[in-house]
Write an enzyme that holds these catalytic residues in place. Sequence first.
Site, mmCIF file in Angstrom:
data_model
loop_
_atom_site.group_PDB
_atom_site.id
_atom_site.type_symbol
_atom_site.label_atom_id
_atom_site.label_comp_id
_atom_site.label_asym_id
_atom_site.label_seq_id
_atom_site.Cartn_x
_atom_site.Cartn_y
_atom_site.Cartn_z
ATOM 1 N N GLU A 62 5.455 -6.664 2.503
ATOM 2 C CA GLU A 62 6.865 -7.020 2.565
ATOM 3 C C GLU A 62 7.103 -8.335 3.300
ATOM 4 O OE1 GLU A 62 6.752 -2.849 1.369
ATOM 5 O OE2 GLU A 62 5.677 -4.011 2.906
ATOM 6 N N HIS A 131 10.569 7.368 4.364
ATOM 7 C CA HIS A 131 11.168 6.842 3.134
ATOM 8 C C HIS A 131 12.644 7.191 2.989
ATOM 9 C CE1 HIS A 131 6.855 7.229 2.301
ATOM 10 N NE2 HIS A 131 6.994 6.318 1.375
#
Length: 327
Positions: A62, A131
């Site tokens: 990321e 998540h």
Amino acid sequence: MGSRTLSYREALREGLEEALSQDPRVFLMGEDVGHYGGCYAVSKGLLDQFGPERIIDTPLCESGFVGVGIGAALGGMRPVVEVMTVNFSLLAMDQIVNTAATLRHMSGGQFHVPLVIRMACGAGKQLAAQHSHSWENFYAHIPGLKVLSPATHCDARYMLGQALADPDPVLIFEHVMLLNESGDVPDIPEASMEQAIVRKEGTDISLISYGGNLKKALTAAGQLQEFGISAEVIDLRCLRPLDKPTLLTSVAKTHRAIIIDEGWCTGSLAGEISAIIMEEGFWHLDAPVKRICTAEVPIPYPSHLEQATLPQIPQIVATAKALMEGR
């Protein structure tokens, strides 16, 4: 004005497709956005339509691909970067907070970062503690960013285009529990992306929410009518900057407020909104501002525990009834 029925997922995809079709500077990059079609199937089919130079699968890094997006934006492109889930955005927080959010200010306005970052957020799909969180308030804390939370199919369809027109970085949080739901999408957007909308008029109490909790607030408002309580429901839509006039106008009318926020209560966006109401609307209040937030634990995996941690409709109804007892 006409409208169509789309799923939230289809509305997001249509917004992406329009942006890619209308502006050759726009490209989409992120993990699994191309050949796989996106972790949540939002970008399915776009690789075949626009090719690998504009639908770019990235490594699982990321900080790397968000940094590439920042560089591309500085170079004149209009990147849309998808971070698979909000939890993973922590790996890119240095790029987002220390670079994307600061460059306009540090350059005295000479440089802009017209970058859009899309993130899946929220709980309810049993994806457990790495998540499932709602960390919009982390980013709503940062000057230099704009933070959007589309709760309706109309906003899912049109907010991306509005964000791409902004010269500075915009983060869009897409709640995973909305993806399969169908709804009406009008032919034009309802309002500018920074404007809160009153989704239901009321006179007794203001229910203030955003994203995945808006539907819960609207359902609770419907149930409160059975008890003779008229609830007004506000969809914040934009979490930074907050639309203070809409919030304060509502509280001035209803004299009571409940904020429903899927973030944790400590340090929450709900706390910021409560402070705004106290500082700028205190004399309109007939009762303390109440907050309904996620329990202060990492999101559990088992469905019954996951649901127990989240704001729920019965909590909203019970809190509203308690606030109205002294009227």
